[in-house]
Scaffold this active site. Structure first.
Site, PDB file in Angstrom:
ATOM      1  N   SER A   1       0.837  -1.199   0.000  1.00 47.84           N
ATOM      2  CA  SER A   1       0.000   0.000   0.000  1.00 47.84           C
ATOM      3  C   SER A   1       0.874   1.251   0.000  1.00 47.84           C
ATOM      4  O   SER A   1       1.669   1.450  -0.897  1.00 47.84           O
ATOM      5  CB  SER A   1      -0.956  -0.045   1.200  1.00 47.84           C
TER       6      SER A   1
ATOM      7  N   ASP B   1      -9.747  -3.420  -6.115  1.00 50.54           N
ATOM      8  CA  ASP B   1      -9.175  -2.713  -4.959  1.00 50.54           C
ATOM      9  C   ASP B   1      -9.658  -1.263  -4.949  1.00 50.54           C
ATOM     10  O   ASP B   1      -9.394  -0.506  -5.890  1.00 50.54           O
ATOM     11  CB  ASP B   1      -7.654  -2.775  -5.031  1.00 50.54           C
TER      12      ASP B   1
ATOM     13  N   HIS C   1      -7.942  -5.139  -1.045  1.00 52.67           N
ATOM     14  CA  HIS C   1      -6.723  -4.369  -0.796  1.00 52.67           C
ATOM     15  C   HIS C   1      -5.798  -5.161   0.120  1.00 52.67           C
ATOM     16  O   HIS C   1      -6.095  -5.358   1.304  1.00 52.67           O
ATOM     17  CB  HIS C   1      -7.079  -3.026  -0.160  1.00 52.67           C
TER      18      HIS C   1
END
Length: 611
Positions: free
Chosen positions: A413, A541, A570
């Protein structure tokens, strides 16, 4: 009639001051009546292809040439149908007796006077279905003996004598109000009686062959017990398998890189089964996170504190492999793990990545962003997606400790954004042999817009900003006297974007949130990456919307490879049965780092940069 109403209306308008109430009431009535007469009252339309038939009907059925006035307070066809049904309910009718025998008809009508009387059905059962259901509820089931139908008197006597249940009243399940409910609920209670499949064929030899070589045909079949009907079975099985099984999509501008990945990472050419009971990307993200946190066990990290030039500290958590097949301590390959926003070495995905490195006999180290691991800051500096200075210090520190050990990095991320920015800034001199990013937002502005959507804001945004506020509150003594930020105002932030606008951009010197997000975005620096980089994204996502991934630009840089799965959420990528099992991410990550450390120098160096 319409003209007289109009005259009345004109008179009322002249004398409305003397008759205010009368004017109002009569005026409204006259208006409605006028509208009714003008637009509603019409003669029926007679449609026929015969002139003589039309004349006959109009002559003998004068109602056809008169205006029809429908019920005035039934304003629509639906209201007319419903209200007339309520008012008139059922027109009173005598039961209809159908028989081919005149004597039988006379006999029945004479001895059964109810047949010649009008039948009044229950007035508040407006339809046949309502009548059936409500009568069933009220009376449940009238007790009745089973009906025995046979053409043999002796057989009837035999059955009634030896099967006394046939002459007893049968009490059905009282709370199964209809035949369908009875069928379904009995199926729930008794599930499915075990039955063997039925084999139908006209060939004895074929039947023997199949039963001999397909033993499942002679075994009882246990259907899914909680799929109570065929429709439920079909639907729920579809829910279980959810998404049609699809192989991940590999996008790269380098043929040699594609061959290298598909050869050494077999998970890329296999179908990916997402967790079957995570029905949406949000559910996949949340449930994988919850299950991962519940199942995680903190590994025996070795702590390493790295001082920074500004007086702060960077906390590293090392996880070493101590097996007999370990590499030499000096040359054992190392994987640096960068967690996402508010993540740290205790995050479930960071633990799994660190353990994955040791599983392949490598050394894993988690880079904790400043202030993210519950340790008090030593200086008034946190972290942001566009700042890679701390990671540069970490790489230099590891290189000093293990100068002969090959080094990789994996960012999740926002950690992936920091890693990408570091690669773009330092190019071939980054000190890494390869890198991997997971669930990295390619265009931070689009990520911000996605997280501002109502459901994403509720599910993800508020939770993230709550953790950011927690970290700031824990270290607020270092920022209370910092003229650049207003801590109290920042702690009122309700979204990540608010927090970045009130704190992050001021701390790191950006002009605006958009300026910060644009600077941090990877999509504008794709051509600057000079080492092998693998990016794993999911098409569903919400943090990295698929339309924000610059696939065409990625194809132009042979150093970057993009893997996209159809589902996975995610940083989720849960296994088909349980998100706590080894996931698609775990498999790809382990296969990739193993391939790079074992074969990358020979197979990628010198060829990876060629299209």
């Amino acid at each position: 009639m319409a003209e007289s109403l109009y005259d009345m209306w004109t008179l009322l308008m002249k004398r409305r001051a003397e008759w205010p109430v009368a004017t109002l009431l009569i005026g409204v009535t006259a208006t409605v009546a006028t509208y009714y007469l003008k637009y509603v009252a019409k003669k029926p339309v007679l449609i026929t292809g015969s002139k003589s038939c039309a004349d006959f009907l109009q002559h003998h059925c004068p109602v056809l040439v008169q205006e029809y006035y429908p019920t005035v307070w039934c304003f629509t066809s639906q209201a007319h149908t419903l209200l007339c049904s309520v008012l008139y309910l059922f027109p009173l009718q005598k039961p209809l007796l159908i028989t081919g025998s005149k004597s039988c008809a006379d006999f029945l009508q004479h001895h059964c006077p109810v047949l010649v009387q009008e039948y009044y059905p229950t007035v508040w059962c407006f339809t046949s279905r309502a009548h059936t259901i409500l009568c069933s509820v009220l009376y449940l089931f009238p007790l009745q003996k089973p009906v025995l139908i046979t053409g043999s008197k002796s057989c009837a006597d035999f059955l009634q004598h030896h099967c006394p249940v046939l002459v007893q009243e049968y009490y059905p399940t009282v709370w199964c109000f209809t035949s369908r409910a009875h069928t379904i609920l009995c199926s729930v209670l008794y599930l499915f009686p075990l039955q063997k499949p039925v084999l139908i064929t006209g060939s004895k030899s074929c039947a023997d062959f199949l039963q001999c070589h397909c033993p499942v045909l002679v075994q009882e079949y246990y259907p899914t017990v909680w799929c109570f009907t065929s429709r439920a079975h079909t639907i729920l099985c579809s829910v279980l398998y959810l998404f049609s099984l699809q192989k991940p999509v590999l996008i790269t501008g380098s043929k040699s890189c594609a061959d290298f990945l598909q050869h050494h990472c077999p998970v890329l050419v296999q179908e990916y089964y997402p967790t079957v009971w995570c029905f949406t990307s949000r559910a996949h993200t949340i449930l994988c996170s919850i299950a991962g946190n519940l199942a995680k066990k903190l590994p025996p990290y070795r702590k390493d504190i790295l001082p920074t030039p500004d007086g702060g500290e960077i906390h590293l958590e090392w996880l070493d492999h101590h097996g007999n097949d370990c590499h030499d301590n000096r040359t054992c390959p190392i994987v640096v793990i960068l967690p996402g926003l508010s993540g740290n070495s205790a995050s479930h995905y960071a633990i799994r990545l660190a353990k994955g490195a040791t599983k392949k006999c490598y050394r894993g180290v988690v880079f904790n962003h400043r202030g993210s691991n519950g340790v008090k800051l030593k200086s008034n500096r946190l972290y942001c997606a566009a700042d890679s200075e701390d990671f540069q210090l970490v790489v230099s520190h590891i290189k000093k400790l293990y100068p002969d050990a090959p080094l990789m990095a994996v960012g999740c991320s926002m950690g992936g954004m920091i890693l990408f920015n570091y690669l773009a800034k330092h190019g071939e001199n980054c000190g890494l042999v390869a890198a991997m990013v997971v669930g990295m937002p390619w265009e931070a502005n689009k990520t911000g817009d996605s997280l501002q959507q109502p459901l994403n804001r509720l599910v993800f945004n508020k939770n993230l900003v709550r953790q950011l506020r927690r970290d700031l509150r824990f270290n607020r003594d270092l920022f209370d006297n910092d003229d650049r930020v207003d801590v109290d105002y920042t702690l009122q932030s309700s979204t990540v974007k608010d927090f970045d606008d009130r704190f992050t951009i001021k701390l790191f010197g950006f002009d605006s949130v958009r300026h910060y997000y644009t600077t941090a975005s990877a999509c504008y620096k794709i051509n600057r990456v000079k080492i092998p980089l693998l990016s794993l994204n999911s098409a569903d996502d919400v943090f990295a919307p698929f339309d924000s991934i610059p696939t065409e630009d990625i194809k132009k840089n042979p150093n970057i490879s993009l893997v996209v799965t159809s589902h996975g959420g995610h940083v989720g990528f849960g296994d088909w049965l349980s998100p706590t099992r080894e996931s698609f991410l775990d498999k790809l990550y382990q296969q990739y780092i193993d391939a790079v450390f074992k074969y990358g120098e020979k197979e990628l160096k010198g060829t990876h940069l060629k299209k």
